[in-house]
Design a protein around this motif. Structure first.
Motif, mmCIF file in Angstrom:
data_model
loop_
_atom_site.group_PDB
_atom_site.id
_atom_site.type_symbol
_atom_site.label_atom_id
_atom_site.label_comp_id
_atom_site.label_asym_id
_atom_site.label_seq_id
_atom_site.Cartn_x
_atom_site.Cartn_y
_atom_site.Cartn_z
ATOM 1 N N ARG A 166 -1.682 -1.473 -6.467
ATOM 2 C CA ARG A 166 -1.102 -3.036 -6.350
ATOM 3 C C ARG A 166 -0.834 -3.160 -8.076
ATOM 4 N NH1 ARG A 166 -1.357 -7.914 -3.535
ATOM 5 N NH2 ARG A 166 -0.197 -9.205 -4.546
ATOM 6 N N ALA A 167 -1.369 -2.785 -8.687
ATOM 7 C CA ALA A 167 -1.208 -2.720 -10.261
ATOM 8 C C ALA A 167 0.050 -2.060 -10.647
ATOM 9 C CB ALA A 167 -2.208 -2.375 -11.058
ATOM 10 N N ALA A 168 0.229 -1.147 -9.966
ATOM 11 C CA ALA A 168 1.450 -0.251 -10.239
ATOM 12 C C ALA A 168 2.903 -0.721 -9.810
ATOM 13 C CB ALA A 168 1.450 1.161 -9.743
ATOM 14 N N TRP A 169 2.305 -1.401 -8.716
ATOM 15 C CA TRP A 169 3.417 -2.202 -7.976
ATOM 16 C C TRP A 169 3.883 -3.560 -8.575
ATOM 17 C CZ3 TRP A 169 3.908 -6.938 -5.905
ATOM 18 C CH2 TRP A 169 4.914 -7.325 -4.783
ATOM 19 N N GLU A 170 2.956 -4.213 -8.983
ATOM 20 C CA GLU A 170 3.334 -5.210 -10.156
ATOM 21 C C GLU A 170 4.159 -4.934 -11.334
ATOM 22 O OE1 GLU A 170 -0.448 -7.031 -10.498
ATOM 23 O OE2 GLU A 170 -0.581 -8.123 -8.702
ATOM 24 N N GLU A 224 0.847 -1.177 0.246
ATOM 25 C CA GLU A 224 -0.006 -0.017 -0.076
ATOM 26 C C GLU A 224 0.855 1.200 -0.002
ATOM 27 O OE1 GLU A 224 -1.571 1.017 4.341
ATOM 28 O OE2 GLU A 224 -1.923 -1.281 3.879
ATOM 29 N N PRO A 225 0.388 2.356 -0.456
ATOM 30 C CA PRO A 225 1.158 3.634 -0.422
ATOM 31 C C PRO A 225 1.946 4.038 0.905
ATOM 32 C CG PRO A 225 -0.949 3.806 -1.502
ATOM 33 C CD PRO A 225 -1.033 2.372 -0.891
ATOM 34 N N ARG A 226 1.138 3.881 1.772
ATOM 35 C CA ARG A 226 1.795 4.666 3.163
ATOM 36 C C ARG A 226 3.006 3.517 3.639
ATOM 37 N NH1 ARG A 226 1.509 3.715 8.597
ATOM 38 N NH2 ARG A 226 -0.272 2.166 8.400
ATOM 39 N N LYS A 227 3.171 2.231 3.218
ATOM 40 C CA LYS A 227 3.806 1.662 3.395
ATOM 41 C C LYS A 227 5.296 1.587 2.791
ATOM 42 C CE LYS A 227 2.096 -0.275 6.933
ATOM 43 N NZ LYS A 227 2.623 0.023 8.362
ATOM 44 N N GLY A 228 5.222 2.476 1.708
ATOM 45 C CA GLY A 228 6.267 2.625 0.781
ATOM 46 C C GLY A 228 6.839 1.352 -0.373
ATOM 47 N N SER A 229 5.738 0.722 -0.536
ATOM 48 C CA SER A 229 5.884 -0.709 -1.307
ATOM 49 C C SER A 229 6.513 -0.730 -2.570
ATOM 50 C CB SER A 229 4.643 -1.275 -1.561
ATOM 51 O OG SER A 229 3.856 -1.680 -0.035
ATOM 52 N N ILE A 230 6.607 0.505 -3.311
ATOM 53 C CA ILE A 230 7.048 0.731 -4.618
ATOM 54 C C ILE A 230 8.548 0.948 -4.380
ATOM 55 C CG2 ILE A 230 7.080 2.080 -6.746
ATOM 56 C CD1 ILE A 230 4.091 1.929 -6.731
ATOM 57 N N PHE A 268 11.340 -1.304 6.581
ATOM 58 C CA PHE A 268 10.352 -0.698 7.193
ATOM 59 C C PHE A 268 10.265 0.786 6.285
ATOM 60 C CE2 PHE A 268 7.942 1.277 10.619
ATOM 61 C CZ PHE A 268 6.850 0.512 10.637
ATOM 62 N N PRO A 269 9.974 0.851 4.842
ATOM 63 C CA PRO A 269 10.239 2.029 4.404
ATOM 64 C C PRO A 269 8.998 2.939 4.219
ATOM 65 C CG PRO A 269 9.633 -0.001 2.757
ATOM 66 C CD PRO A 269 9.577 -0.431 4.123
ATOM 67 N N SER A 270 8.067 2.804 5.354
ATOM 68 C CA SER A 270 6.936 3.635 5.164
ATOM 69 C C SER A 270 7.055 5.257 4.984
ATOM 70 C CB SER A 270 6.371 3.476 6.674
ATOM 71 O OG SER A 270 5.883 2.004 6.995
ATOM 72 N N THR A 271 6.090 5.506 4.649
ATOM 73 C CA THR A 271 6.104 6.968 4.156
ATOM 74 C C THR A 271 5.696 7.827 5.481
ATOM 75 O OG1 THR A 271 4.224 7.136 2.903
ATOM 76 C CG2 THR A 271 6.298 6.712 1.736
ATOM 77 N N LYS A 272 4.843 7.252 6.331
ATOM 78 C CA LYS A 272 4.098 7.681 7.213
ATOM 79 C C LYS A 272 3.899 6.692 8.476
ATOM 80 C CE LYS A 272 2.104 11.285 7.337
ATOM 81 N NZ LYS A 272 2.215 12.672 7.862
#
Length: 343
Positions: free
Chosen positions: A222-226, A183-189, A259-263
Motif C-alpha cells: 500500500r505504501a508503494a502504491w501511494e 493488493e499485489p494480486r489485484k494489480g493495483s499499481i 480488472f487488472p489482476s495478475t492471478k
C-alpha cells in the motif's frame, strides 16, 4: 445429505461470497447445509437464507499479531470447534479451512505463491491433503494437474446477475471502478499507471477503488502504491469495504470496470459488472480468456490496459448475456452430483 462448507471469514472476500451463494443454492436443492467460519468482526457481511445453518467460531483480534501467527491461530480455533462426525461431506473453500480438518473436498479458487513460511505451508497442505478437488475454471484445474498431478472437477461459479442488472446507479460522476482493494494480486499499481494513461484522453475520468477486506498484511505494498500514485499525479477515491446493498448501484454507475489482476480463478466481480451493463477491461490471462471470451477488452500492461479503458468508456454500456449463463442453481446441481460419487 449433510454438508459442511467451511470458509475462513465473515467478510466480503470472493471465497466467502462463493461459499454463501453455494450454500443457499444447495439448501434450496434440498441438502442440509451448515456453513462454518471464523467470525472475523461479527456475523456475515450480508443476510444468509434461513435454510442455511451457521456456525460462527469467535475469532477476536490480537493487536500486532504477525500474519504467520494469525494463520496458525485461525487453523487451531476452527479445528477445535469443528465437528466432522456431524456431516456426510466436508467441503473446505480455502487453505485455512482445509488445514483445520483431516478429510475434505477442497475448492481451489486460485493458486498463490506466498513468502510467509506459515502461509506457504498452509497453502501446500491445503492442496495435497484433501481427497477430492474442485476448481472454478479449467485454467486452475490445469495448474493443479501440472504442478501437483491432481485431477480436479471443474464447476464454475454462479453469478447473481439479476441483482446487478436491476441496479440503479448511485452516483452521476464519470469513473472507472475496481473492486477488490489494494493488493499485489489485484494489480493495483499497474491500475494506477493504466488510469493515468487513460486520463490523458479522458481528463474528467475518476478512479474509484472499493473492497479490500483481507487477512494479510499489505502495508508495504500500500505504501508503494501511494508513492506511485503521487508520482503519477493521480488521486484515486478509495472507499474500502462497501455494504452489500450498496455495491450493485456503485458498479452500475461506473463508466468502465477495471480488472487488472495478475492471478484469478474465475472473475466473479467482473461478471457482475457485465451484468450491470458496464464495459469491462481485464488483464490478458488464460483463465479470463476462458471465462469471458470476446465479452471484455484485454490489456497486458499499463499502456494497453489504459488504451482499453479509453475504448471501454467511449464505447458506452454493453449488453452481454454471458453473466446470465452462470447460475448458482447449476453450480449446486453439479456439486451434489460430485458429492454423491464421494459419499
Amino acid at each position: 445429505m449433510r454438508i459442511a462448507l467451511l470458509t475462513y471469514s465473515t467478510r466480503p472476500r470472493g471465497g466467502v461470497v462463493h461459499t454463501l451463494a453455494l450454500a443457499e443454492a444447495l439448501a434450496a436443492a434440498g441438502a442440509e447445509v451448515t456453513v462454518w467460519t471464523l467470525a472475523r468482526g461479527g456475523g456475515f457481511f450480508r443476510p444468509v437464507a434461513a435454510g442455511v445453518r451457521q456456525e460462527l467460531v469467535p475469532f477476536p483480534d490480537v493487536p500486532g499479531e504477525p500474519v504467520g501467527a494469525r494463520i496458525l491461530r485461525s487453523i487451531a480455533l476452527l479445528r477445535d470447534a469443528f465437528r466432522p462426525g456431524d456431516y456426510d461431506i466436508v467441503h473446505a473453500q480455502d487453505c485455512i479451512s482445509a488445514n483445520a480438518v483431516d478429510r475434505c473436498v477442497r475448492t481451489v479458487h486460485h493458486l498463490d505463491q506466498f513468502t510467509t513460511p506459515e502461509l506457504a505451508a498452509c497453502h501446500e497442505r491445503a492442496i495435497v491433503r484433501p481427497f477430492a478437488h474442485v476448481t472454478v475454471s479449467a485454467a486452475v484445474a490445469a495448474e493443479l494437474r501440472a504442478g501437483w498431478g491432481l485431477a480436479a472437477t471443474v464447476i464454475p461459479n454462479g453469478v447473481d446477475a439479476a441483482r446487478f442488472a436491476a441496479a440503479t446507479p448511485s452516483r452521476s460522476d464519470r469513473y472507472v471502478l475496481s473492486v477488490g482493494g489494494i493488493e499485489p494480486r489485484k494489480g493495483s499499481i499497474d491500475l494506477l499507471a493504466a488510469y493515468a494513461a487513460a486520463r490523458r484522453a479522458l481528463p474528467e475520468l475518476k478512479l474509484v477503488i472499493a473492497g479490500g477486506e483481507t487477512l494479510f498484511d499489505y502495508r508495504d505494498y500500500r505504501a508503494a502504491w501511494e508513492e506511485r500514485a503521487a508520482a503519477l499525479g493521480v488521486v484515486p477515491e478509495v472507499l474500502g469495504p462497501i455494504p452489500h446493498d450498496e455495491l450493485p448501484p456503485l458498479v452500475a454507475g461506473a463508466a468502465a470496470f477495471a480488472f487488472p489482476s495478475t492471478k484469478e480463478g474465475f472473475g466473479l466481480a467482473a461478471l457482475e459488472a457485465l451484468a450491470a451493463g458496464v464495459p469491462v477491461v481485464v488483464r490478458d490471462l488464460p483463465v479470463l480468456r476462458e471465462v469471458f471470451g470476446a465479452a471484455v477488452r484485454y490489456g497486458h500492461d499499463p499502456a494497453t490496459l489504459g488504451a482499453a479503458l479509453v475504448e471501454a468508456v467511449r464505447g458506452g454500456p454493453v449488453h452481454s448475456a454471458l453473466p446470465f449463463g452462470y447460475t448458482w442453481e447449476a453450480a449446486a446441481r453439479r456439486h451434489l452430483a460430485l458429492y454423491e460419487t464421494l459419499n
